[in-house]
Design an enzyme around this catalytic site. Structure first.
Site, mmCIF file in Angstrom:
data_model
loop_
_atom_site.group_PDB
_atom_site.id
_atom_site.type_symbol
_atom_site.label_atom_id
_atom_site.label_comp_id
_atom_site.label_asym_id
_atom_site.label_seq_id
_atom_site.Cartn_x
_atom_site.Cartn_y
_atom_site.Cartn_z
ATOM 1 N N ARG A 142 -4.671 -4.242 -4.154
ATOM 2 C CA ARG A 142 -3.420 -3.481 -4.066
ATOM 3 C C ARG A 142 -2.494 -4.035 -2.989
ATOM 4 O O ARG A 142 -1.286 -3.916 -3.092
ATOM 5 C CB ARG A 142 -3.705 -1.999 -3.861
ATOM 6 N N SER A 149 -1.385 5.107 -1.082
ATOM 7 C CA SER A 149 -2.605 4.307 -1.021
ATOM 8 C C SER A 149 -2.644 3.156 -2.022
ATOM 9 O O SER A 149 -3.370 2.195 -1.818
ATOM 10 C CB SER A 149 -3.833 5.194 -1.211
ATOM 11 N N GLU A 194 -1.558 11.479 -15.826
ATOM 12 C CA GLU A 194 -1.562 10.109 -16.322
ATOM 13 C C GLU A 194 -1.145 10.027 -17.793
ATOM 14 O O GLU A 194 -0.476 9.090 -18.198
ATOM 15 C CB GLU A 194 -2.937 9.459 -16.120
#
Length: 88
Positions: free
Chosen positions: A17, A44, A72
């Site tokens: 990430r 995050s 989602e």
């Protein structure tokens, strides 16, 4: 030329990430059509470009970052709808 490069064994090991964040921040200033978003983990997962200014909202349609919430399935439906419509 503006995308970051990384050399295995020479550059500091990082989470995927973090590498993605570097690429997003390199692409975003040069592509105004580049939009992104996150389901609920923006801090995050490092998906919000540093230069976007404001999030996409009813009051700020110029925003280039979507905060989808924890849905989602809805996130995928929204993205499919934008694609089917032909963009934003």
């Amino acid at each position: 030329d503006q995308l970051p490069t990384f050399t295995i064994g020479q550059d500091k090991d990082q989470a995927t990430r973090k590498f993605s964040e570097g690429c997003i921040n390199a692409i975003s200033p040069n592509m105004p059509e580049f939009v992104g978003g996150s389901a609920d983990l923006t801090p995050s997962n490092n998906t919000r470009p540093k230069n976007v200014g404001v999030d996409y909202q009813k009051e700020t349609p110029e925003g280039r970052y979507f905060r989808f919430g924890i849905r989602e399935h809805a996130m995928a439906a929204i993205c499919n709808g934008m694609f089917a419509y032909g963009g934003m």
